[in-house]
Design an enzyme around this catalytic site. Sequence first.
Site, PDB file in Angstrom:
ATOM      1  CB  SER A  43      22.756 -47.528   6.889  1.00  0.00           C
ATOM      2  OG  SER A  43      23.930 -48.229   7.022  1.00  0.00           O
TER       3      SER A  43
ATOM      4  CG  HIS B  61      20.144 -44.917   4.614  1.00  0.00           C
ATOM      5  ND1 HIS B  61      19.071 -45.777   4.792  1.00  0.00           N
ATOM      6  CD2 HIS B  61      21.116 -46.006   4.521  1.00  0.00           C
ATOM      7  CE1 HIS B  61      19.223 -46.797   4.461  1.00  0.00           C
ATOM      8  NE2 HIS B  61      20.680 -47.304   4.455  1.00  0.00           N
TER       9      HIS B  61
ATOM     10  CE  LYS C 272      19.937 -48.256   1.162  1.00  0.00           C
ATOM     11  NZ  LYS C 272      21.641 -48.017   1.355  1.00  0.00           N
TER      12      LYS C 272
END
Length: 396
Positions: free
Chosen positions: A186, A214, A244
């Site tokens: 990340s 991610h 996310k």
Amino acid sequence: MTSRILTEFLEKGFADLKSKGLLNTIDVLESANGPIIKVAGKELINLASNNYLGFATRPEIIQADIDATKEYGAGAGAVRTINGTLKVHIELEEEIAKFKGTEAAIAFQSGFNCNMGAISAVMKKGDAILSDELNHASIIDGCRLSGAKIIRIKHQDMADLEAKAKEAVESGEYGKVMYICDGVFSMDGDVAKVPEIVKIAEKYGLITYIDDAHGSGVMGHGAGTVKSFGLSDKIDFQIGTLSKAIGVVGGYVAGSKLLIDWLKSQGRPFLFSTSLTPGSAAAAKEAFILMENHPEIVEKLWDNARYFKEKLKGIGFDIGHSETPITPVILGDELKTQEFSKRLIEEGIYAKPIVFPTVPLGTGRIRNMPTAAHTKEMLDKAVEVYEKVGKELNLI
Ligand SMILES: *Cc1c(COP(=O)(O)O)cnc(C)c1O
């Protein structure tokens, strides 16, 4: 009355953090978390979110949330195993499994919770976990919680992994041995070496666990890092977050039906914490459907990322070795990093400093997240400000 010992601990702790430049300020957003945000009455170009695809403010997703909330209510009302499993939860899990190319999936309340629940459901005292040294905090905590022996692996060093896997397995000291890492790291944006991991895992009989928080919604046309290598059936645990790229909240594990059934029976956050709200579950499901039907959204993310990275590099910043839209601008010194971010914000660009303990000491950076929702004009403006502040602080 408050405890004197507590007060002293807190005051000393704050003073210490502040003197080392390790105390982040928390800003309040007065708008939705889109490509433009409002902070303290001022509009800023937002490069700080994980809202990769702009889904946090996507109308279809908001509508799905509203519809499910009207149908099923504001909250699920119970933990999943008692009577908090609603139809929308099952539909979400089926959609995730379909998109990821696995037999089954289980949704948790967050990605963090996933790691708290999934690792310790399988790994126990007497087992060993080989863990990349730059793994996310929730992986580290999840490993600790399991009680298994944790063996640090040098970051993305496959020779180190192989040597330590061999040693752990051949020592005969441990029951099960697992390798665990981020799919996309990340803070640096580098991608797990999945084919090599699979090879080593097969050779030594390791359990494999990739947390693709991610990578989900970003890699492999959205389906994640593991699928981008065509190795969906070779990795035991594929973790993703719904918070996310998916733009909502929650986390999941995708894997075999046998594993998912086990987690539904043994994953403690699943058993002892109320399930995702119906609105969140439905919104997340809608996000997967959107990715499937509109591949151009993920393409736009990558197009913007390439554009932005090239420009920042072109004006002389060290942007590391990211292979994904994560764009660190590595400055090193913590106090300088804080100062840089402060100046960016004053100039209308919202990008936050990332310092120890999120990254190792001396590798302070501003992390930028270009998203599918940014326009080229917004990115141009950001680069212009970077150049100005960089020159002002003698960094380029
Ligand atoms: C962000 C992140 C998480 C936490 O996900 P949430 O859904 O926000 O709790 C877990 N693992 C990794 C690798 C992450 O980057």
